[in-house]
Design an enzyme around this catalytic site. Structure first.
Site, PDB file in Angstrom:
ATOM      1  N   HIS A  51      -0.453 102.267  51.759  1.00  0.00           N
ATOM      2  CA  HIS A  51      -0.708 103.263  50.715  1.00  0.00           C
ATOM      3  C   HIS A  51      -1.787 104.289  51.090  1.00  0.00           C
ATOM      4  CE1 HIS A  51       2.050 101.168  48.238  1.00  0.00           C
ATOM      5  NE2 HIS A  51       1.252 100.306  47.674  1.00  0.00           N
TER       6      HIS A  51
ATOM      7  N   HIS B 252       2.292 104.780  41.469  1.00  0.00           N
ATOM      8  CA  HIS B 252       2.247 103.318  41.475  1.00  0.00           C
ATOM      9  C   HIS B 252       2.018 102.755  40.069  1.00  0.00           C
ATOM     10  CE1 HIS B 252       1.968  99.390  43.162  1.00  0.00           C
ATOM     11  NE2 HIS B 252       1.767  99.799  44.409  1.00  0.00           N
TER      12      HIS B 252
ATOM     13  N   GLU C 146       8.665 102.166  42.740  1.00  0.00           N
ATOM     14  CA  GLU C 146       8.002 103.264  43.433  1.00  0.00           C
ATOM     15  C   GLU C 146       9.044 104.009  44.259  1.00  0.00           C
ATOM     16  OE1 GLU C 146       4.725 101.126  45.612  1.00  0.00           O
ATOM     17  OE2 GLU C 146       5.437  99.611  44.220  1.00  0.00           O
TER      18      GLU C 146
HETATM   19  C1  BGC Z   1       3.472  96.925  47.889  1.00  0.00           C
HETATM   20  C2  BGC Z   1       2.888  95.572  47.606  1.00  0.00           C
HETATM   21  C3  BGC Z   1       1.453  95.772  47.233  1.00  0.00           C
HETATM   22  C4  BGC Z   1       1.395  96.665  46.031  1.00  0.00           C
HETATM   23  C5  BGC Z   1      -0.017  96.967  45.618  1.00  0.00           C
HETATM   24  C6  BGC Z   1       3.404  97.738  46.645  1.00  0.00           C
HETATM   25  O1  BGC Z   1       3.908  99.008  46.884  1.00  0.00           O
HETATM   26  O2  BGC Z   1       4.772  96.860  48.400  1.00  0.00           O
HETATM   27  O3  BGC Z   1       2.986  94.737  48.739  1.00  0.00           O
HETATM   28  O4  BGC Z   1       0.821  94.558  46.968  1.00  0.00           O
HETATM   29  O5  BGC Z   1       2.043  97.868  46.298  1.00  0.00           O
HETATM   30  O6  BGC Z   1      -0.725  97.416  46.669  1.00  0.00           O
END
Ligand code: BGC
Length: 381
Positions: free
Chosen positions: A133, A207, A345
């Protein structure tokens, strides 16, 4: 007709813009409040957009995060359908990315590196060996510049951010613009755009963690989900795609017919075990010629709330909050436990910079990245 009212409210100046348009019958309000300062002393604001049905979304300039999203159930009762915190502090300390804009690269890049035109770029490892991310200080930890912006579609807020050349290891000055629009059809529309002055990679998403029965009301295992995907991208133990596009048929990943999220979440399946539940990218079926297509539909049986996700992106990460452990105190002091929310997402596939067979995420100077996702709320009897 536009009217601007200044209201003095408990020491904070609140600006409310009431906009009505005779032609479209569109109405709603946008209100701005001061939300405090980051530890670095940067001012943060909270914008609340309301539509003519009383649907309300609050967005923080910190991380561009959707802080609350109040939508009606089948009896018209509003509930906040997203996880989050009551105050800015929660977002500053957050490790779950609640509601935030994710960038420069949503989801994982394997071994925290990639190569463009023969040059290897090294990113921070913030998820085991991998980058997740956008890195240690991704777009979710940035203070965005906000501007109310006129839109024929509803109440709109424009957020901009300059991600500097080299930030978190990514090349190029990336000018990013995200426009949130709340329409009178109870849609939260998110338009993402970006330009760069050096070749780079971009994959932006939001998110939000949804619980259609209301944030903090329990787990989401009874929500009924449909995903428009015939294939998904299986992962390795670090949740990096192996490169395969695997058929969902005959697996717990087949959501082509509406199925309870919890029906197969503990199945004896290698991919479910690797994800600790669902934490996978689905390859969306797109209708050729349609600018945007339905990606997923979720229905919560007790309240009748329905969420549809529409996008022009090739993938969606379906994540069932497997890593939520109740340690973060959410809104109203509630602990958000494992599987108390789901995320959808919209995105390009994880690790695309290292996967030549996946759709490209490269953005070059002179090009414009532009994508749209719509979260549409309704109810069912
Ligand atoms: C990921 C997860 C992660 C979450 C929060 C998601 O997009 O695929 O593995 O724990 O985001 O970071």
């Amino acid at each position: 007709m536009k009217q601007t009212l200044w209201i003095k409210l408990t020491g904070t100046v609140l600006m409310t813009t009431l906009a009505t348009s005779g032609a479209t019958g569109k109405s709603g309000t946008t209100a701005k409040t001061s939300w405090g300062k980051t530890p670095d002393g940067e001012e943060v604001d909270l914008y609340t957009l309301t539509n003519k049905n009383g649907v309300e979304v609050a967005i923080s300039t910190y991380g561009g995060a959707v802080v609350s999203l109040k939508v009606p159930d089948r009896n018209g009762k509003l509930a906040d359908a997203v996880l989050g915190y009551d105050s800015l502090d929660g977002y500053v300390n957050d490790k779950s990315y609640f509601g935030a804009i994710i960038g420069r690269y949503g989801n994982r890049i394997g071994h925290a590196r990639f190569t463009l035109d023969g040059k290897t770029y090294t990113l921070a490892k913030n998820n085991g060996e991998n980058s997740l991310h956008g890195g240690i200080k991704g777009f979710n930890k940035a203070v965005w510049t906000a501007k109310e912006t006129p839109s024929p579609d509803g109440q709109a807020l424009e957020l901009t951010y300059l991600s500097k050349d080299g930030e978190e290891g990514f090349p190029g000055n990336l000018h990013v613009r995200v426009i949130y629009t709340l329409t009178d059809s109870n849609e939260l529309k998110i338009g993402y755009s970006a330009t760069t002055d050096k070749k780079t990679v971009v994959n932006l998403t939001n998110h939000s963690y949804f619980n259609l029965a209301g944030a903090g009301s329990g787990d989401i295992l009874g929500h009924i989900l449909m995903i428009e995907a015939d294939k998904f991208t299986p992962v390795d133990s670090g949740l990096i795609p192996t490169g395969e596009l695997r058929d969902v048929a005959g697996t717990p990943f087949d959501f082509r017919k509406p199925t309870a999220i919890g029906a197969r979440i503990n199945a004896d399946d290698e991919q479910i075990k690797l994800g600790g539940g669902y934490d996978h990218n689905f390859v969306l079926r797109r209708n050729p010629g349609d600018p945007i297509s339905l990606a997923a539909r979720v229905m919560e049986p007790k309240t009748g709330r329905v969420l549809e996700v529409w996008t022009d992106q090739p993938g969606v990460q379906f994540y069932t909050g497997n890593f939520l452990d109740g340690s973060a105190k959410g809104k109203g002091g509630l602990a958000y436990t494992k599987r108390s929310a789901f995320c959808l997402e919209t995105q390009h596939f994880p690790d695309s910079p290292n996967q030549p067979k996946f759709p490209s995420v490269v953005l070059s100077p002179g090009e414009r990245y532009h994508t749209t996702t719509i979260y549409k709320f309704s109810t069912e009897k």
